[in-house]
Design an enzyme around this catalytic site. Sequence first.
Site, mmCIF file in Angstrom:
data_model
loop_
_atom_site.group_PDB
_atom_site.id
_atom_site.type_symbol
_atom_site.label_atom_id
_atom_site.label_comp_id
_atom_site.label_asym_id
_atom_site.label_seq_id
_atom_site.Cartn_x
_atom_site.Cartn_y
_atom_site.Cartn_z
ATOM 1 N N LYS A 148 -64.588 -38.739 75.791
ATOM 2 C CA LYS A 148 -65.937 -38.520 75.240
ATOM 3 C C LYS A 148 -66.990 -38.353 76.346
ATOM 4 O O LYS A 148 -66.737 -38.686 77.507
ATOM 5 C CB LYS A 148 -66.271 -39.687 74.312
ATOM 6 N N TYR A 171 -65.463 -34.850 62.514
ATOM 7 C CA TYR A 171 -65.689 -36.221 62.039
ATOM 8 C C TYR A 171 -66.138 -36.262 60.569
ATOM 9 O O TYR A 171 -66.782 -37.235 60.167
ATOM 10 C CB TYR A 171 -66.732 -36.903 62.921
ATOM 11 N N ASN A 220 -67.311 -45.053 73.028
ATOM 12 C CA ASN A 220 -66.078 -45.813 73.251
ATOM 13 C C ASN A 220 -65.002 -45.051 74.037
ATOM 14 O O ASN A 220 -63.820 -45.288 73.861
ATOM 15 C CB ASN A 220 -65.547 -46.375 71.928
ATOM 16 N N HIS A 264 -61.130 -40.863 71.941
ATOM 17 C CA HIS A 264 -60.667 -40.784 70.553
ATOM 18 C C HIS A 264 -59.157 -40.638 70.570
ATOM 19 O O HIS A 264 -58.598 -40.025 71.483
ATOM 20 C CB HIS A 264 -61.287 -39.559 69.870
ATOM 21 N N GLU A 304 -55.755 -32.270 63.840
ATOM 22 C CA GLU A 304 -56.700 -32.331 64.964
ATOM 23 C C GLU A 304 -56.234 -31.450 66.123
ATOM 24 O O GLU A 304 -57.054 -30.816 66.789
ATOM 25 C CB GLU A 304 -56.873 -33.789 65.410
HETATM 26 P P1 CMP Z 1 -63.269 -42.458 67.113
HETATM 27 O O1 CMP Z 1 -61.893 -42.978 67.336
HETATM 28 O O2 CMP Z 1 -63.647 -41.223 67.847
HETATM 29 O O3 CMP Z 1 -63.462 -42.204 65.543
HETATM 30 C C1 CMP Z 1 -64.685 -42.367 64.878
HETATM 31 C C2 CMP Z 1 -65.779 -42.859 65.787
HETATM 32 O O4 CMP Z 1 -66.914 -43.387 65.128
HETATM 33 C C3 CMP Z 1 -65.248 -44.039 66.584
HETATM 34 O O5 CMP Z 1 -64.307 -43.610 67.521
HETATM 35 C C4 CMP Z 1 -66.534 -44.612 67.151
HETATM 36 O O6 CMP Z 1 -66.976 -43.906 68.288
HETATM 37 C C5 CMP Z 1 -67.493 -44.349 66.010
HETATM 38 N N1 CMP Z 1 -67.728 -45.580 65.255
HETATM 39 C C6 CMP Z 1 -66.864 -46.226 64.450
HETATM 40 N N2 CMP Z 1 -67.441 -47.342 63.936
HETATM 41 C C7 CMP Z 1 -68.699 -47.375 64.446
HETATM 42 C C8 CMP Z 1 -69.791 -48.277 64.295
HETATM 43 N N3 CMP Z 1 -69.706 -49.357 63.517
HETATM 44 N N4 CMP Z 1 -70.935 -48.001 64.969
HETATM 45 C C9 CMP Z 1 -71.032 -46.903 65.747
HETATM 46 N N5 CMP Z 1 -70.020 -46.006 65.932
HETATM 47 C C10 CMP Z 1 -68.873 -46.257 65.285
#
Ligand code: CMP
Length: 143
Positions: free
Chosen positions: A11, A51, A114, A117, A128
């Site tokens: 990311k 998403y 984070n 993904h 995907e």
């Molecule tokens: P990802 O695995 O890319 O899939 C969905 C994304 O939504 C997740 O990683 C996080 O980056 C984001 N996400 C999921 N839960 C939350 C949350 N409670 N607050 C903010 N971002 C979130």
Amino acid sequence: MAGTKTLTIIKPGAVANEYIGPILAKINANGFHIAAMKLIMLTRKMAEKFYSVHNDKPFFDGLINFMTSGPVVVAILEKENAVEEYRNLIGNTDPSKAREGTLRRLFAQSIEKNAVHGSDSDENAVKECDFFFALSERFSKFE
Ligand code: CMP
């Protein structure tokens, strides 16, 4: 039988912090083959589509803003039981809850930023991979 491919996205935060190299090194060290990879800028349309399962969540707008804030690396990773193995390597969505040594524990800034993904099921992994790579099955050591 479990599938052999998963999709990862490194990311924008991790790309900006120069973590592409360290993350790819961990991916290879954990036995994944990088079958396809590119550095791209997601458009809002692409991020919203990718998403779309989260479009009713309170964090959706923030997630889209973040994912379009800078370049990302998208890659198809291959290994036996790839989805589960990669989810073990990346750790909990929330880096403060992720195990020591996981990619999110090592490289993430927050639950939103984070670092990486990973696909959550074999079915979504295929979707995907096809989302980012036309004829994604061409990039395979298994098929
Ligand atoms: P990802 O695995 O890319 O899939 C969905 C994304 O939504 C997740 O990683 C996080 O980056 C984001 N996400 C999921 N839960 C939350 C949350 N409670 N607050 C903010 N971002 C979130």
